[in-house]
Design a protein around this motif. Structure first.
Motif, PDB file in Angstrom:
ATOM      1  N   ILE A 236       5.958  10.381  -5.397  1.00  0.00           N
ATOM      2  CA  ILE A 236       5.565  11.327  -6.442  1.00  0.00           C
ATOM      3  C   ILE A 236       4.953  10.535  -7.590  1.00  0.00           C
ATOM      4  O   ILE A 236       5.655   9.849  -8.336  1.00  0.00           O
ATOM      5  CB  ILE A 236       6.780  12.143  -6.958  1.00  0.00           C
ATOM      6  CG1 ILE A 236       7.489  12.836  -5.783  1.00  0.00           C
ATOM      7  CG2 ILE A 236       6.328  13.165  -7.994  1.00  0.00           C
ATOM      8  CD1 ILE A 236       8.835  13.427  -6.141  1.00  0.00           C
ATOM      9  N   GLN A 237       3.616  10.630  -7.726  1.00  0.00           N
ATOM     10  CA  GLN A 237       2.968   9.891  -8.811  1.00  0.00           C
ATOM     11  C   GLN A 237       3.226  10.588 -10.137  1.00  0.00           C
ATOM     12  O   GLN A 237       3.318  11.815 -10.189  1.00  0.00           O
ATOM     13  CB  GLN A 237       1.455   9.832  -8.551  1.00  0.00           C
ATOM     14  CG  GLN A 237       1.063   8.731  -7.594  1.00  0.00           C
ATOM     15  CD  GLN A 237      -0.338   8.947  -7.054  1.00  0.00           C
ATOM     16  OE1 GLN A 237      -0.536   9.805  -6.199  1.00  0.00           O
ATOM     17  NE2 GLN A 237      -1.285   8.190  -7.550  1.00  0.00           N
ATOM     18  N   ASN A 238       3.320   9.809 -11.196  1.00  0.00           N
ATOM     19  CA  ASN A 238       3.452  10.427 -12.513  1.00  0.00           C
ATOM     20  C   ASN A 238       2.069  10.794 -13.028  1.00  0.00           C
ATOM     21  O   ASN A 238       1.071  10.641 -12.348  1.00  0.00           O
ATOM     22  CB  ASN A 238       4.217   9.513 -13.465  1.00  0.00           C
ATOM     23  CG  ASN A 238       3.477   8.201 -13.696  1.00  0.00           C
ATOM     24  OD1 ASN A 238       2.303   8.089 -13.408  1.00  0.00           O
ATOM     25  ND2 ASN A 238       4.182   7.224 -14.221  1.00  0.00           N
ATOM     26  N   LYS A 239       2.016  11.266 -14.258  1.00  0.00           N
ATOM     27  CA  LYS A 239       0.747  11.778 -14.794  1.00  0.00           C
ATOM     28  C   LYS A 239      -0.324  10.702 -14.867  1.00  0.00           C
ATOM     29  O   LYS A 239      -1.510  10.989 -14.832  1.00  0.00           O
ATOM     30  CB  LYS A 239       0.974  12.359 -16.189  1.00  0.00           C
ATOM     31  CG  LYS A 239       1.574  13.743 -16.147  1.00  0.00           C
ATOM     32  CD  LYS A 239       1.849  14.210 -17.562  1.00  0.00           C
ATOM     33  CE  LYS A 239       2.948  15.263 -17.571  1.00  0.00           C
ATOM     34  NZ  LYS A 239       3.595  15.322 -18.893  1.00  0.00           N
ATOM     35  N   GLN A 240       0.096   9.467 -15.007  1.00  0.00           N
ATOM     36  CA  GLN A 240      -0.885   8.380 -15.069  1.00  0.00           C
ATOM     37  C   GLN A 240      -1.312   7.930 -13.668  1.00  0.00           C
ATOM     38  O   GLN A 240      -2.094   7.003 -13.520  1.00  0.00           O
ATOM     39  CB  GLN A 240      -0.309   7.162 -15.818  1.00  0.00           C
ATOM     40  CG  GLN A 240      -0.275   7.343 -17.330  1.00  0.00           C
ATOM     41  CD  GLN A 240       0.829   8.295 -17.747  1.00  0.00           C
ATOM     42  OE1 GLN A 240       1.953   8.193 -17.273  1.00  0.00           O
ATOM     43  NE2 GLN A 240       0.501   9.248 -18.613  1.00  0.00           N
ATOM     44  N   GLY A 241      -0.743   8.578 -12.660  1.00  0.00           N
ATOM     45  CA  GLY A 241      -1.116   8.225 -11.301  1.00  0.00           C
ATOM     46  C   GLY A 241      -0.379   7.003 -10.785  1.00  0.00           C
ATOM     47  O   GLY A 241      -0.726   6.452  -9.750  1.00  0.00           O
ATOM     48  N   THR A 242       0.686   6.550 -11.486  1.00  0.00           N
ATOM     49  CA  THR A 242       1.414   5.376 -11.021  1.00  0.00           C
ATOM     50  C   THR A 242       2.795   5.793 -10.503  1.00  0.00           C
ATOM     51  O   THR A 242       3.175   6.964 -10.570  1.00  0.00           O
ATOM     52  CB  THR A 242       1.594   4.358 -12.160  1.00  0.00           C
ATOM     53  OG1 THR A 242       2.414   4.959 -13.161  1.00  0.00           O
ATOM     54  CG2 THR A 242       0.264   3.967 -12.750  1.00  0.00           C
TER      55      THR A 242
ATOM     56  N   GLY B 125       0.848  -1.185   0.000  1.00  0.00           N
ATOM     57  CA  GLY B 125       0.000   0.000   0.000  1.00  0.00           C
ATOM     58  C   GLY B 125       0.883   1.234   0.000  1.00  0.00           C
ATOM     59  O   GLY B 125       1.851   1.317   0.749  1.00  0.00           O
ATOM     60  N   VAL B 126       0.553   2.177  -0.878  1.00  0.00           N
ATOM     61  CA  VAL B 126       1.377   3.372  -0.967  1.00  0.00           C
ATOM     62  C   VAL B 126       0.446   4.573  -1.071  1.00  0.00           C
ATOM     63  O   VAL B 126      -0.629   4.487  -1.670  1.00  0.00           O
ATOM     64  CB  VAL B 126       2.353   3.266  -2.168  1.00  0.00           C
ATOM     65  CG1 VAL B 126       1.628   2.967  -3.459  1.00  0.00           C
ATOM     66  CG2 VAL B 126       3.196   4.519  -2.300  1.00  0.00           C
ATOM     67  N   VAL B 127       0.829   5.672  -0.443  1.00  0.00           N
ATOM     68  CA  VAL B 127      -0.053   6.846  -0.440  1.00  0.00           C
ATOM     69  C   VAL B 127      -0.040   7.549  -1.785  1.00  0.00           C
ATOM     70  O   VAL B 127       0.861   7.374  -2.586  1.00  0.00           O
ATOM     71  CB  VAL B 127       0.331   7.890   0.632  1.00  0.00           C
ATOM     72  CG1 VAL B 127      -0.019   7.408   2.010  1.00  0.00           C
ATOM     73  CG2 VAL B 127       1.798   8.242   0.517  1.00  0.00           C
ATOM     74  N   ASP B 128      -1.067   8.359  -1.981  1.00  0.00           N
ATOM     75  CA  ASP B 128      -1.069   9.272  -3.119  1.00  0.00           C
ATOM     76  C   ASP B 128       0.126  10.189  -2.912  1.00  0.00           C
ATOM     77  O   ASP B 128       0.632  10.310  -1.813  1.00  0.00           O
ATOM     78  CB  ASP B 128      -2.319  10.161  -3.109  1.00  0.00           C
ATOM     79  CG  ASP B 128      -3.570   9.375  -2.835  1.00  0.00           C
ATOM     80  OD1 ASP B 128      -3.731   8.328  -3.464  1.00  0.00           O
ATOM     81  OD2 ASP B 128      -4.364   9.816  -1.981  1.00  0.00           O
ATOM     82  N   THR B 129       0.459  10.887  -3.980  1.00  0.00           N
ATOM     83  CA  THR B 129       1.644  11.724  -3.963  1.00  0.00           C
ATOM     84  C   THR B 129       1.878  12.403  -2.607  1.00  0.00           C
ATOM     85  O   THR B 129       1.004  13.087  -2.077  1.00  0.00           O
ATOM     86  CB  THR B 129       1.572  12.782  -5.067  1.00  0.00           C
ATOM     87  OG1 THR B 129       1.676  12.100  -6.305  1.00  0.00           O
ATOM     88  CG2 THR B 129       2.701  13.782  -4.942  1.00  0.00           C
ATOM     89  N   PHE B 130       3.049  12.163  -2.038  1.00  0.00           N
ATOM     90  CA  PHE B 130       3.446  12.724  -0.758  1.00  0.00           C
ATOM     91  C   PHE B 130       4.916  13.058  -0.924  1.00  0.00           C
ATOM     92  O   PHE B 130       5.793  12.416  -0.387  1.00  0.00           O
ATOM     93  CB  PHE B 130       3.211  11.667   0.330  1.00  0.00           C
ATOM     94  CG  PHE B 130       3.531  12.122   1.726  1.00  0.00           C
ATOM     95  CD1 PHE B 130       2.907  13.218   2.283  1.00  0.00           C
ATOM     96  CD2 PHE B 130       4.448  11.415   2.487  1.00  0.00           C
ATOM     97  CE1 PHE B 130       3.209  13.607   3.582  1.00  0.00           C
ATOM     98  CE2 PHE B 130       4.748  11.810   3.785  1.00  0.00           C
ATOM     99  CZ  PHE B 130       4.124  12.907   4.328  1.00  0.00           C
TER     100      PHE B 130
END
Lengths: 486, 247
Positions: free
Chosen positions: A50-56, A40-45
């Motif tokens: 740091i999520q990329n544009k695709q949210g991955t 489990g990993v948080v949304d960009t923090f």
């Protein structure tokens, strides 16, 4: 005999429903067959995640932790899969066994140690206090009677709670840093306590705040595991951290994200509305598609469930009527977000079976919206003149044939406007599923904003996207209704 | 039950809660007999008629039609209903289908007739009620009298042994009443067994073999039209006829 339109609708609903459950089953099988860890990993923090544009978390700069896990997995030879969710959801999902490990710049605290096993700490992180760029507040003693914003469950929140009485301020809780910072920026919150590196990253990316204290209470940061479980993964990660520290890889990694501006996100010329759309086009469309998929499959399942509830609700026997009313009562009485948490985080605790995120989302929509559809269907059937029942039954038609041939076609016609309305509500309700981390349009927006800090413009873009889809849906439904009347 | 009767009712009781609506009804109807039931509103005549095909479930007593006891909950009511035609005050045509589909629905679904066969039969019955040209219209476009005649054709299409009429002309404009009564009179001539709840005293006089006077949940008087209309015996009957005939 040719089947009429609504018979075909019911059949296709039933097929969809079965497919969904079959999918759930197959997913489970796959999950068991592969020995892949779910993390489990948080949304960009940023700078931790740091999520990329695709949210991955693929690509060159996924943040300190994903990059660290990537290196360790390679070194220790294990496979993993990410599940992206809010920090609070991670804490709960870890305990329910939905995930094997959780990360998100997680501070090691005594309280958490009671339910969570931690890896070796790889970094120390302190809390700082930040205020609006033009605020006159520089000391904690100036916070008396004011509101302080914190992220629930985070180290900043724990710290604020411990000094709240001493300085006499009130606490307001948020789930994302961005929403919290904007609250401080607008002056609603007088100050915020947040992780130093995270705030620095935000300020560097244009958030008009300033840090007014030194790092307080530097606490160790580590990866978490469910207490007593996953010893194997824990050992591998500990081993990996040791290896990275010994070889200097760890310091290099941390420096990459905390010093210099190599990982700064978007340049300022891209920050017009059109620039933002252009930059995030792919992510927005993926999120939109997920929203549409959830709406269509969720609505079909809700329709099938609602039809069953509606038919039960007008049955001759008291038992079925009572059962239908009870089910409708229960699911109408539970807020959808609570239901989503219950299904995704609560149920696995009970059954020991993981539920795929998408399935949990569909199940939530099916039960919640289905209860409303059930009430609509029951009402529609009841609105058909009782003389129609009497005439059909007097001819000798059994209950089921009278229902299918005479009552249902008239009832469904009565229901159409309400069902269309429910479809639009369902589309909007899919946004609630962002709470459990479904990457639909709203969650996509949250993720993008956590990266580029453009709250106002991004939410405007997303609101307009919802409105376009709902407008199209309304046109379509008007067209269908006109066709039906003709 | 007695074989010489088509319909035989014995000591029928029906209550809604405390309110007893039928207080022990006995009635026997011979094949091809036309029985008109008259009486003030609330006297129980409609409830009685609706008991005959179990739209209302009686509390006690027996109803024999074709050897089945309707009042017995073990009887397959769907099967028995196929042989009992029912015509309602408010027609109750199915607005979701055309006139001819209204008529063919039950024969196709229950008698396993082919669609073509059923349609041919339906046109025949529409012809009998004088509405052959309306076969493919939606019932909503018909006048009240036309609707009721379609309803009669719909009931006839199941080839029932008995026809029940529940105030078939009460919801019609006066100029429509004649057409519907004409169709019913023809049916009677053909030898159909009919039980009719009606306020049309003229029709009862002309067409009925027997007239039954209901009052307060009981049959007060039962006889030929001459007996009932010209020489009523019971004061309740005299009272009622005075009111309806001398308006």
């Amino acid at each position: 005999m040719k089947k009429s339109w609504w018979q075909r609708t019911i059949i296709s609903c039933a097929v969809m429903l079965m497919t969904t459950f079959a999918g759930l089953f197959v997913n489970k099988q796959v999950a068991h067959a592969e020995q892949t860890y779910t993390i489990g990993v948080v949304d960009t923090f940023a700078p931790f995640e740091i999520q990329n544009k695709q949210g991955t978390y693929t690509g060159k700069n996924p943040g300190i932790e994903p990059e660290m896990i990537r290196m360790i997995a390679k070194h220790e030879h294990f496979k993993y899969r990410y599940k992206i969710m809010s920090f609070n959801a991670i804490l709960q999902a870890m305990q329910s066994g939905q995930i094997d490990a959780g990360m998100g710049g997680m501070s090691v605290t005594d309280e958490r140690k009671a339910t969570i096993d931690f890896s070796t700490s790889y970094y120390k992180d302190g809390i700082v206090m930040a205020v609006g760029k033009n605020s006159k507040i520089t000391k904690m003693s100036q916070l008396k009677g004011k509101t302080v914003d914190v992220k629930s469950g985070a180290a900043g929140a724990l710290y604020a709670e411990s000094i709240k009485d001493k300085y006499g301020f009130k606490i307001k809780y948020f789930t994302t840093s961005n929403a919290m910072w904007n609250d401080v920026k607008s002056g609603n919150g007088a100050a915020t306590f947040d992780d130093g590196p995270v705030l620095q990253y935000g300020i560097r990316n244009g958030m008009p705040l300033k840090i007014v204290t030194k790092q307080i209470n530097a606490t160790p940061i580590a990866i978490g595991f469910k207490k007593g479980q996953n010893k194997e993964l824990q050992a591998k990660i500990n081993d990996g951290i040791k290896w990275m520290q010994k070889t200097g890889r760890m310091q290099k990694l941390i420096d990459k994200y905390t010093k210099g501006s190599g990982t700064k996100t978007e340049s300022s010329k891209d920050r017009t509305i059109f620039g933002l759309i252009k930059n995030n086009r792919k992510a927005l469309l993926t999120g939109l598609w997920e929203t549409i998929e959830l709406t269509i499959i969720g609505s079909l399942c809700a329709l099938a469930f609602g039809l069953v509830l509606g038919v039960m609700g007008i049955a001759e026997g008291k038992f079925w009527k009572g059962l239908s009313s009870t089910i409708i009562y229960i699911f109408r009485g539970i807020p959808m977000m609570v239901l989503a948490f219950f299904i995704y985080i609560g149920l696995p605790n009970l059954t020991g079976q993981k539920i795929p995120l998408f399935t949990a989302g569909i199940l939530t929509l099916m039960l919640d919206e289905g209860a409303y559809v059930g009430a609509i269907v029951r009402g529609g059937f009841e609105a058909v003149d009782v003389g129609q029942w009497e005439a059909a039954r007097s001819l000798g038609l059994p209950y089921s044939k009278a229902l299918v041939k005479v009552i249902a076609p008239q009832g469904l016609k009565i229901m159409v406007p309400s069902l269309v309305n429910q479809l639009i509500i369902t589309l909007k309700d899919t946004s609630i599923l962002s709470a459990i981390g479904v990457m639909e349009l709203t969650q996509t927006g949250t993720v993008i904003i956590a990266r580029n800090m453009e709250g106002f413009k991004m939410w405007l873009i997303i609101a307009v996207m919802y409105m376009i889809i709902i407008t199209l849906l309304t046109w379509l439904s008007n067209y269908v209704q006109k066709r039906m009347e003709a | 039950m007695d074989k010489q009767y088509k319909v035989q009712v014995k000591d029928l009781h029906k209550s809604y809660g405390e309110n007893e609506v039928l207080k022990g009804i006995d009635l026997a109807v011979k094949p091809s007999e036309v029985v008109c039931m008259i009486g003030p509103s609330g006297s129980g005549k409609s409830t009685f008629l609706r008991c005959l095909n179990r739209l209302e479930v009686p509390n006690s007593g027996h109803i024999y039609i074709d050897g089945y006891d309707i009042a017995d909950s073990k009887t397959d009511i769907n099967l028995v209903r196929q042989n009992i035609g029912m015509v309602f005050q408010h027609f109750n045509l199915f607005p979701n289908m055309s006139v001819i589909d209204n008529i063919t629905l039950a024969p196709v679904e229950l008698k396993k007739m082919s669609k073509e066969e059923a349609q041919e039969a339906a046109l025949h019955y529409l012809d009998i009620v004088g509405l052959k040209e309306k076969a493919n219209v939606n019932p909503r476009t018909l006048s009240g009298g036309q609707k009721q005649r379609v309803a009669i054709a719909r009931a006839l299409a199941m080839k029932p042994d008995v026809m029940l009429f529940d105030e078939p002309t009460s919801a019609l404009d006066p100029e429509m009443v004649g057409d519907v009564l004409g169709v019913m009179q023809d049916l009677a001539k053909e030898g159909m067994t009919m039980i009719v709840v009606t306020h049309e005293m003229g029709f009862a006089k002309r067409v009925a073999d027997r007239v039954v006077f209901f009052h307060d949940g009981k049959i007060r008087e039962d006889g030929t039209p001459e007996q009932i209309f010209d020489h009523p015996q019971h004061p309740d009957t005299q009272n009622f006829l005075n009111k309806v005939l001398n308006v």
